[in-house]
Design an enzyme around this catalytic site. Sequence first.
Site, PDB file in Angstrom:
ATOM      1  N   HIS A   1     -10.894  -3.022   3.329  1.00  0.00           N
ATOM      2  CA  HIS A   1     -10.914  -2.151   4.798  1.00  0.00           C
ATOM      3  C   HIS A   1     -12.077  -1.257   4.935  1.00  0.00           C
ATOM      4  CE1 HIS A   1      -8.915   0.129   3.130  1.00  0.00           C
ATOM      5  NE2 HIS A   1      -8.259   0.636   4.073  1.00  0.00           N
ATOM      6  N   ASP A   2     -12.747  -0.350   4.195  1.00  0.00           N
ATOM      7  CA  ASP A   2     -13.138   0.563   4.401  1.00  0.00           C
ATOM      8  C   ASP A   2     -14.575   0.262   4.484  1.00  0.00           C
ATOM      9  OD1 ASP A   2     -10.624   2.384   3.171  1.00  0.00           O
ATOM     10  OD2 ASP A   2     -10.602   2.869   4.783  1.00  0.00           O
TER      11      ASP A   2
ATOM     12  N   ASP B   1       0.793  -1.167   0.035  1.00  0.00           N
ATOM     13  CA  ASP B   1      -0.062   0.076   0.052  1.00  0.00           C
ATOM     14  C   ASP B   1       0.586   1.094  -0.453  1.00  0.00           C
ATOM     15  OD1 ASP B   1      -3.401   0.009   1.308  1.00  0.00           O
ATOM     16  OD2 ASP B   1      -2.679   1.793   0.699  1.00  0.00           O
TER      17      ASP B   1
ATOM     18  N   GLU C   1      -6.550   3.576  -6.018  1.00  0.00           N
ATOM     19  CA  GLU C   1      -7.800   4.292  -4.988  1.00  0.00           C
ATOM     20  C   GLU C   1      -8.241   6.051  -5.228  1.00  0.00           C
ATOM     21  OE1 GLU C   1      -7.854   5.038  -0.813  1.00  0.00           O
ATOM     22  OE2 GLU C   1      -9.649   4.426  -0.664  1.00  0.00           O
TER      23      GLU C   1
ATOM     24  N   ASP D   1      -3.130   4.965  -2.261  1.00  0.00           N
ATOM     25  CA  ASP D   1      -4.013   5.321  -1.483  1.00  0.00           C
ATOM     26  C   ASP D   1      -4.278   7.123  -1.793  1.00  0.00           C
ATOM     27  OD1 ASP D   1      -5.142   4.548   1.415  1.00  0.00           O
ATOM     28  OD2 ASP D   1      -4.208   6.938   1.912  1.00  0.00           O
TER      29      ASP D   1
HETATM   30  O1  TEU Z   1      -9.236   6.087   2.244  1.00  0.00           O
HETATM   31  C1  TEU Z   1     -10.148   7.168   1.412  1.00  0.00           C
HETATM   32  C2  TEU Z   1     -11.186   7.461   1.867  1.00  0.00           C
HETATM   33  O2  TEU Z   1     -11.141   8.772   2.051  1.00  0.00           O
HETATM   34  C3  TEU Z   1     -11.836   6.734   2.931  1.00  0.00           C
HETATM   35  O3  TEU Z   1     -11.143   7.381   4.070  1.00  0.00           O
HETATM   36  C4  TEU Z   1     -13.480   6.875   2.112  1.00  0.00           C
HETATM   37  O4  TEU Z   1     -13.452   8.153   2.326  1.00  0.00           O
HETATM   38  C5  TEU Z   1     -14.021   6.512   4.035  1.00  0.00           C
HETATM   39  O5  TEU Z   1     -13.578   5.373   4.420  1.00  0.00           O
HETATM   40  C6  TEU Z   1     -15.077   6.086   3.020  1.00  0.00           C
HETATM   41  O6  TEU Z   1     -15.899   4.378   4.212  1.00  0.00           O
HETATM   42  C7  TEU Z   1      -8.125   5.692   1.645  1.00  0.00           C
HETATM   43  C8  TEU Z   1      -8.053   4.397   2.821  1.00  0.00           C
HETATM   44  O7  TEU Z   1      -8.304   2.962   2.005  1.00  0.00           O
HETATM   45  C9  TEU Z   1      -8.164   4.634   4.451  1.00  0.00           C
HETATM   46  O8  TEU Z   1      -8.448   3.267   4.906  1.00  0.00           O
HETATM   47  C10 TEU Z   1      -7.435   5.228   5.057  1.00  0.00           C
HETATM   48  O9  TEU Z   1      -8.089   5.843   6.328  1.00  0.00           O
HETATM   49  C11 TEU Z   1      -7.230   6.967   4.206  1.00  0.00           C
HETATM   50  O10 TEU Z   1      -7.314   6.953   2.755  1.00  0.00           O
HETATM   51  C12 TEU Z   1      -6.953   7.857   4.673  1.00  0.00           C
HETATM   52  O11 TEU Z   1      -5.141   7.338   3.940  1.00  0.00           O
END
Ligand code: TEU
Length: 542
Positions: free
Chosen positions: A315-316, A98, A241, A199
């Site tokens: 994971h989000d 990542d 992403e 990311d």
């Molecule tokens: O996520 C980008 C992000 O914007 C997400 O946090 C999303 O907006 C939100 O969680 C919707 O569920 C990336 C990573 O995947 C995330 O885990 C990180 O928290 C974020 O960037 C910051 O690095």
Amino acid sequence: MQEPWWKTTVVYQVYPRSFQDSNGDGIGDLRGIIQRLDYLQTLGIGAIWLSPVYKSPNDDNGYDISDYQDIMDEFGTMSDMDELIGEAYKRNIRIVIDLVVNHTSDEHAWFIESRKGKDNPYRDYYIWRDPVDGEAPNDLRSIFSGSAWQYDEHSGQYYLHLFSKKQPDLNWENPKVHHEVWDMMNFWLEKGVGGFRMDVIDLIGKIPDEKVTGNGPKLHEYLQQMNKATFGRYDVMTVGETWGATPDIAKLYSDPKRQELSMVFQFEHISLDQQEGKDKWDLKPLSIPELKLVLSKWQTALGNEGWNSLFWNNHDLPRIVSRWGNDKEYRTQSAKMFAILLHMMKGTPYIYQGEEIGMTNCPITDINEVNDIESINMYHERLANGYSKEEIINSINAKGRDNARTPMQWDRSGQAGFSTATPWLHVNPNYPSINVADNLADPNSIFHCYRRLIELRKQNPIVVYGDYELVDDVPEQVFLYLRKHEDQVWAVAANIGAERMLVQLPAFGKSADVIVSNYSRAEVDFSNLELQPYEAFAVKLI
Ligand code: TEU
Ligand code: CA
């Protein structure tokens, strides 16, 4: 010309904190992943997207990095990482790491220097601005609630953080930042990683003074320079992403002629149950006709000028079987239905840990059970804005990121076989009935359905290269599409609901050549086809 390996493989995302604890401290780690490589080889995946394992204070569970070239203490050592890369490679599995370079942790050496004062050589590694009328420079908001500007008493300036206060944004207008990032990327490429998941890479072209965050004017220039200076010289994959990507923007990232990335994660389908112009917490019912249109648009819009990623989970995100399936009486059927629907499409599929056994969301009742900073910040902000605790907890149960982060459910033993200690985050209490061990033992399990789908992709060019065509004259909740390649035609059907659905397409005829089915259907007669609740199959028409 030899097609790139990442067009025919399936990627498995590991969230290391929750995958497997090997030393009994309740936290997943690298040696735990090494222990589970044979399981992943059995599944048949060809790459692991490994969420961050670098040194971090874990304000955002590793997405706040304090040293890009060292391993987080609780996850292990650099020699563990080298062993993971090597052991995975022995099993034909590449480790895709990542890349989190929109921001660092505020405990990174660069920021510690930067915040020392305006004349520090690292000051311009980050985005500092003077107050305006004694306030923040503008009304940019953090994605994790509140202002995106944090006041720094020492220098009397604000610094930008689009995420948590402990995640200051890097200043990509500073060429020194590019070179630092390239050096770090080459360090990992020389170690043999299989590529990068990038990311929020669409944010690195931001122009904060004009409140431009995504898709800034120099973004693609930065990526082409990065490609040339690092991964462009290797046979690796890169996936960006990019929350704001449209098909036209996706082509800018993934058209091979542009030498930028292999593909991107677009989120248009993922946002379909979110009210227009509102936050992720403000829900509306999913429209299946919209889902069909959006996924079909992405299946056809890129043509030869780009490549799709295919995913429901990460994971989000809340777990798909709870979000749009049925995690009660039709859990197995709906989990397999989403698998068949997605894995028969064109693009590179991604499986998020636990998706392959139908893991579900894990509802909580009190904010003290929540780990995720995004949910916690939202809780306090909405409480202050008059929302009831019940409304907020309901939102977290629907869309909170902890739903995806409860420990992997390996077997029926204590803590689901994830750890011998109390885990950092609660285990979903349904692990006695949803776990890897039971799935491996049951030939009709969700796991074996995924294993079959991965095998089909490896064995059938039609799955990788076949043209896609949506079939319209079916009931609203039936998703039916064709894949055509050379003289072959496959039909893929999915009933996205619990009601039985009648499909009448006599022109499609009959076929006993069922490729995969979640109801062990032996033949399909399209002149009078009754689809069972959440039924899905792929069948050879020609
Ligand atoms: O996520 C980008 C992000 O914007 C997400 O946090 C999303 O907006 C939100 O969680 C919707 O569920 C990336 C990573 O995947 C995330 O885990 C990180 O928290 C974020 O960037 C910051 O690095
Ligand atoms: Ca551990």
